[in-house]
Enzyme design. Structure first.
Site, PDB file in Angstrom:
ATOM      1  N   LYS A   1      13.269 166.615 106.065  1.00 42.71           N
ATOM      2  CA  LYS A   1      11.837 166.884 106.229  1.00 42.71           C
ATOM      3  C   LYS A   1      11.164 165.678 106.882  1.00 42.71           C
ATOM      4  CE  LYS A   1       8.136 166.285 103.928  1.00 42.71           C
ATOM      5  NZ  LYS A   1       7.231 166.020 105.071  1.00 42.71           N
TER       6      LYS A   1
ATOM      7  N   GLU B   1      13.777 154.084  99.884  1.00 40.50           N
ATOM      8  CA  GLU B   1      13.353 153.010 100.808  1.00 40.50           C
ATOM      9  C   GLU B   1      11.834 153.027 100.798  1.00 40.50           C
ATOM     10  OE1 GLU B   1      15.302 150.963 102.458  1.00 40.50           O
ATOM     11  OE2 GLU B   1      17.261 151.913 102.268  1.00 40.50           O
TER      12      GLU B   1
ATOM     13  N   CYS C   1       7.350 148.925 107.298  1.00 42.30           N
ATOM     14  CA  CYS C   1       7.712 148.522 105.935  1.00 42.30           C
ATOM     15  C   CYS C   1       8.110 147.050 105.876  1.00 42.30           C
ATOM     16  CB  CYS C   1       8.836 149.393 105.416  1.00 42.30           C
ATOM     17  SG  CYS C   1      10.257 149.398 106.510  1.00 42.30           S
TER      18      CYS C   1
ATOM     19  N   GLU D   1       0.100 146.354 100.010  1.00 41.88           N
ATOM     20  CA  GLU D   1       0.552 146.670 101.359  1.00 41.88           C
ATOM     21  C   GLU D   1      -0.634 147.217 102.155  1.00 41.88           C
ATOM     22  OE1 GLU D   1       3.230 150.078 101.777  1.00 41.88           O
ATOM     23  OE2 GLU D   1       4.504 148.875 103.087  1.00 41.88           O
TER      24      GLU D   1
HETATM   25  P1  NAD Z   1       4.437 158.808 102.252  1.00 40.04           P
HETATM   26  O1  NAD Z   1       5.044 158.400 100.977  1.00 40.04           O
HETATM   27  O2  NAD Z   1       3.033 159.261 102.269  1.00 40.04           O
HETATM   28  O3  NAD Z   1       5.263 159.990 102.921  1.00 40.04           O
HETATM   29  C1  NAD Z   1       6.651 159.893 103.203  1.00 40.04           C
HETATM   30  C2  NAD Z   1       7.240 161.279 103.291  1.00 40.04           C
HETATM   31  O4  NAD Z   1       7.169 161.882 102.002  1.00 40.04           O
HETATM   32  C3  NAD Z   1       6.517 162.224 104.242  1.00 40.04           C
HETATM   33  O5  NAD Z   1       7.479 163.043 104.883  1.00 40.04           O
HETATM   34  C4  NAD Z   1       5.656 163.049 103.303  1.00 40.04           C
HETATM   35  O6  NAD Z   1       5.308 164.327 103.804  1.00 40.04           O
HETATM   36  C5  NAD Z   1       6.564 163.171 102.106  1.00 40.04           C
HETATM   37  N1  NAD Z   1       5.908 163.459 100.831  1.00 40.04           N
HETATM   38  C6  NAD Z   1       4.592 163.364 100.512  1.00 40.04           C
HETATM   39  N2  NAD Z   1       4.405 163.703  99.225  1.00 40.04           N
HETATM   40  C7  NAD Z   1       5.615 163.994  98.710  1.00 40.04           C
HETATM   41  C8  NAD Z   1       6.075 164.395  97.431  1.00 40.04           C
HETATM   42  N3  NAD Z   1       5.246 164.556  96.399  1.00 40.04           N
HETATM   43  N4  NAD Z   1       7.392 164.599  97.258  1.00 40.04           N
HETATM   44  C9  NAD Z   1       8.255 164.410  98.274  1.00 40.04           C
HETATM   45  N5  NAD Z   1       7.884 164.049  99.507  1.00 40.04           N
HETATM   46  C10 NAD Z   1       6.573 163.836  99.730  1.00 40.04           C
HETATM   47  O7  NAD Z   1       4.683 157.588 103.235  1.00 40.04           O
HETATM   48  P2  NAD Z   1       4.167 157.429 104.692  1.00 40.04           P
HETATM   49  O8  NAD Z   1       2.692 157.189 104.618  1.00 40.04           O
HETATM   50  O9  NAD Z   1       4.689 158.540 105.535  1.00 40.04           O
HETATM   51  O10 NAD Z   1       4.919 156.099 105.152  1.00 40.04           O
HETATM   52  C11 NAD Z   1       4.408 154.835 104.911  1.00 40.04           C
HETATM   53  C12 NAD Z   1       5.097 154.202 103.737  1.00 40.04           C
HETATM   54  O11 NAD Z   1       6.494 154.253 103.920  1.00 40.04           O
HETATM   55  C13 NAD Z   1       4.747 152.732 103.593  1.00 40.04           C
HETATM   56  O12 NAD Z   1       4.566 152.410 102.236  1.00 40.04           O
HETATM   57  C14 NAD Z   1       5.995 152.036 104.134  1.00 40.04           C
HETATM   58  O13 NAD Z   1       6.189 150.731 103.661  1.00 40.04           O
HETATM   59  C15 NAD Z   1       7.065 152.962 103.704  1.00 40.04           C
HETATM   60  N6  NAD Z   1       8.251 152.805 104.531  1.00 40.04           N
HETATM   61  C16 NAD Z   1       9.371 152.239 103.984  1.00 40.04           C
HETATM   62  C17 NAD Z   1      10.486 152.019 104.773  1.00 40.04           C
HETATM   63  C18 NAD Z   1      11.729 151.406 104.202  1.00 40.04           C
HETATM   64  O14 NAD Z   1      12.767 151.472 104.835  1.00 40.04           O
HETATM   65  N7  NAD Z   1      11.683 150.798 103.023  1.00 40.04           N
HETATM   66  C19 NAD Z   1      10.479 152.393 106.112  1.00 40.04           C
HETATM   67  C20 NAD Z   1       9.332 152.958 106.633  1.00 40.04           C
HETATM   68  C21 NAD Z   1       8.221 153.180 105.834  1.00 40.04           C
END
Ligand code: NAD
Length: 505
Positions: A183, A257, A291, A392
Site C-alpha cells: 500500500k 521504520e 526520516c 520531528e
Molecule cells: P504516516 O505514518 O502518516 O503514513 C505512512 C503510511 O501509513 C501511509 O501509506 C499511510 O496511508 C499509512 N497509514 C496511515 N494510517 C494507518 C494506519 N492506521 N494503519 C496502517 N497504515 C496507515 O507517515 P507519512 O506522513 O507518510 O511519512 C512520514 C513519516 O515517515 C515521518 O515520521 C518519517 O520520519 C517516517 N519515515 C521513516 C522512514 C524510515 O526508514 N525510518 C523513512 C521514511 C519516512
C-alpha cells in the site's frame, strides 16, 4: 483504467490492482500538487473488502502458486527485468514522484536510480538465499537450518520516497519467495502503480504482487488482517504504534521504520568546508521531509559562532522553487496541514527562546505563491529542553545547539526519543570510532550525510523502530528459519529420545 501520463490535463486515476486486475471501492481521494494546488490524481480508496481480496490473492499465490517454489535464479531474472524497466521509465517515474510529492526532480531522479539498484541487489540476494548446516553433533546427526520465505508480506509505504521505499521492501520480499500486498501513500501513488505494471510485464506470476491504493483505512485493514505473515511499515512513529496495535490479535510479525531526529555533530577539528556543505545538505535534502534529515546541528562551542554565520549565509542562497525545475534545491511541503505544522514549530521555537539565524517563515513570493513552501531556516540558541530540539519537524529547519566536548555531544545527540541516524564531522580517528560506538542510532554517517548503499542495513534504535531494511539483514526479514534435526542409523533404545541430544552425549 490506470493512466500515468504526466502531461495529461486530466487527473490520473489510480485503483487497486489485484492479481493484475483493477478493483475499486466506492470512496476516492483527490490529490492536489503541493507546488500549485492543481488536482493531479484521484486515488480509489481501498476498503477492508478490497484489502481482503488482495490478501486472499497473495495467499493463494503463496500457498499454491509457482513463485515460492521457483529457483532463486528464476526469481532473480524477473527482478532484473523489473530493474531494467525502472531504468527505461526513469524519467516518467521521477516526474510522478516530483509532481505528486513536491520533491525536486533532480532528487526524484536519484530515488529512481536507487530503486533500480535496490531491485538488482535484491535479485543477487535471491540467488544467494541459503540456510545452514551443522555437522558437528556426532557422526549420526545432521542439523539442517532451512531458510524459507515468511509467507504473505504486507508493505506500507510513506509519501516522502514513494518509489525508493517501495523498492527497499518489495524486491526483497519477492526475492525471498514471498507474496505481497503493498500500500503506497494516498498522496503519492503514481510510481507504485507503474512499478506494479512493470512486474506484470516482467512475468511475475499472477497474484504474487497486489497493490492496494488508499489511505489509513486500507493500511489499518492490512495491518490487522490474519492472512498476513509480516507487516513491513515505514511511516511516522504514531502510525507505527497503531500498526503494532492492529497486529496484536493475529500476532503478525511487524517490522517498523519510523521517525527520526538526527544530529550532525561538528567537532572543531573537522574539515569545516566539507562539514558546512554536508550539514546543510543533511538538513534540507528532500525539503527536510526525510526520516534521516540531520535536523539538529550540535557544534563545538569554540567554532559555533563562525560556523553558524557561514551556514546562514549559504542557506540564504539555497534555491526554493518548483519541483519540476531542474535547478530547485528545496520544493514545497507535502500538504497544507503539514505546512501549518512546520510553521507552527517555527512559532513554538521563537516562543521558547530560539533565535532565527536565517529564514523563519513561509516562502510565497512570485511563482511560489500558490504552493506550500517554507524558507530554509536555521534556529540558533536551541537548548535540549525545547520542543524544536525534540520533535520531528519534517521541514527545511535546522536547529543549532553547542557542546563542550565529546561526552557532552554524545549526551545531547542521544537525548531525544528517536535513534535512526546521526552524522559526525571530525578528522580524528579515535574520536570518530568512540563517538560512532556511543551514538544510539541505527546509522552513523562520518564526514558525510544521508548515504545509503543498498548493501548496508538500515533501521532504527528506540522510537525509530525495529528490524532492518536493505543489506542481507533486510532480505532476511522476509524469511523464517526451520530446523531439521536428522538422525541416521538405529536408535539405541526407545527412552534415548526423551533427553535432548546434548544432554545424552
Ligand atoms: P504516516 O505514518 O502518516 O503514513 C505512512 C503510511 O501509513 C501511509 O501509506 C499511510 O496511508 C499509512 N497509514 C496511515 N494510517 C494507518 C494506519 N492506521 N494503519 C496502517 N497504515 C496507515 O507517515 P507519512 O506522513 O507518510 O511519512 C512520514 C513519516 O515517515 C515521518 O515520521 C518519517 O520520519 C517516517 N519515515 C521513516 C522512514 C524510515 O526508514 N525510518 C523513512 C521514511 C519516512
Amino acid at each position: 483504467m490506470t493512466t500515468t501520463s504526466t502531461t495529461t490535463k486530466q487527473p490520473r486515476q489510480y485503483t487497486s490492482l489485484i492479481a493484475g486486475q483493477p478493483r475499486t471501492a466506492s470512496r476516492a481521494i483527490s490529490r492536489y500538487a503541493p507546488s500549485n494546488g492543481v488536482k493531479v490524481a484521484e486515488v480509489n480508496a481501498a476498503d477492508s473488502n478490497v484489502v481482503d481480496a488482495a490478501v486472499k490473492a497473495a495467499r493463494r499465490a503463496f500457498d499454491e502458486g509457482p513463485w515460492p517454489r521457483m529457483t532463486g535464479f528464476e526469481r532473480a531474472a524477473v527482478l532484473s527485468r523489473v530493474a531494467d524497466l525502472i531504468d527505461a521509465h526513469a524519467e516518467e517515474l521521477a516526474m510522478l514522484d516530483a509532481e505528486e510529492g513536491g520533491k525536486p526532480l533532480k532528487l526524484a531522479r536519484g530515488d529512481i536510480g536507487g530503486a533500480a539498484m535496490l531491485t538488482r541487489y535484491a535479485a543477487a540476494l535471491a540467488v544467494e538465499m541459503r540456510g545452514d548446516t551443522f555437522t558437528n553433533s556426532g557422526p549420526d546427526f545432521t542439523g539442517l537450518v532451512l531458510r524459507e520465505p515468511i509467507g504473505v508480506a504486507g508493505l506500507i509505504v510513506p509519501w516522502n520516497f514513494p518509489a525508493l521505499i517501495l523498492c527497499q521492501k518489495l524486491p526483497f520480499a519477492l526475492g525471498a519467495g514471498c507474496a505481497v500486498v503493498a500500500k503506497p501513500s494516498e498522496l503519492t501513488t503514481g510510481s507504485a502503480v507503474r512499478i506494479t505494471e512493470f512486474y506484470v510485464e516482467a512475468g511475475l506470476p499472477e497474484g504474487v504482487f497486489n497493490l492496494v491504493t488508499g489511505d489509513g483505512e486500507a493500511g489499518g485493514a492490512l495491518a490487522e488482517h490474519a492472512g498476513i505473515d509480516l507487516i513491513s511499515f515505514t511511516g511516522s512513529t504514531a502510525t507505527g504504534r497503531r500498526v503494532v496495535e492492529a497486529s496484536k490479535q493475529s500476532l503478525t510479525k511487524v517490522h517498523l521504520e519510523l521517525g527520526g531526529k538526527a544530529a550532525s555533530l561538528v567537532f572543531a577539528d573537522a574539515d569545516l568546508d566539507d562539514a558546512a556543505d554536508g550539514v546543510l545538505f543533511g538538513a534540507y535534502f528532500n525539503c527536510g521531509e526525510c526520516c534521516v534529515s540531520q535536523s539538529r546541528l550540535l557544534v563545538q562551542d569554540s567554532i559555533a559562532a563562525e560556523f553558524v554565520a557561514r551556514l546562514a549565509d549559504a542557506s540564504a542562497r539555497i534555491k526554493v522553487g518548483q519541483p519540476l525545475d531542474d535547478t530547485t534545491d528545496v520544493g514545497p511541503m507535502i500538504h497544507d496541514g503539514h505546512l501549518a505544522k512546520v510553521l507552527g514549530y517555527l512559532d513554538t521555537g521563537a516562543k521558547e527562546g530560539a533565535r532565527v539565524a536565517v529564514g523563519g517563515s513561509r516562502a510565497n513570493a512570485g511563482d511560489l505563491a500558490s504552493g506550500l513552501y517554507v524558507q530554509p531556516t536555521i534556529l540558533d540558541s536551541v537548548t535540549t529542553d525545547m520542543t524544536v530540539f525534540n520533535e520531528e519537524i519534517f521541514g527545511p529547519v535546522l536547529t543549532v545547539t553547542t557542546f563542550t566536548d565529546a561526552a557532552d555531544a554524545i549526551a545531547k545527540a542521544n537525548a531525544v526519543q528517536y535513534g535512526l541516524s546521526n552524522s559526525m564531522w571530525s578528522k580524528n580517528i579515535d574520536r570518530v570510532l568512540n563517538v560512532s560506538k556511543a551514538l544510539k542510532s541505527g546509522t552513523v554517517y562520518v564526514n558525510t550525510a544521508i548515504d545509503a548503499p543498498p548493501n548496508m542495513p538500515f533501521g532504527g534504535y528506540k522510537a525509530s523502530g525495529y528490524g532492518r531494511e536493505m543489506g542481507q539483514a533486510g532480505f532476511d526479514e522476509y524469511t523464517t528459519l526451520k530446523s531439521v534435526n536428522i538422525r541416521t542409523g538405529r536408535r539405541a533404545g526407545t527412552f534415548a529420545i526423551t533427553a535432548p541430544r546434548a544432554v545424552r552425549r
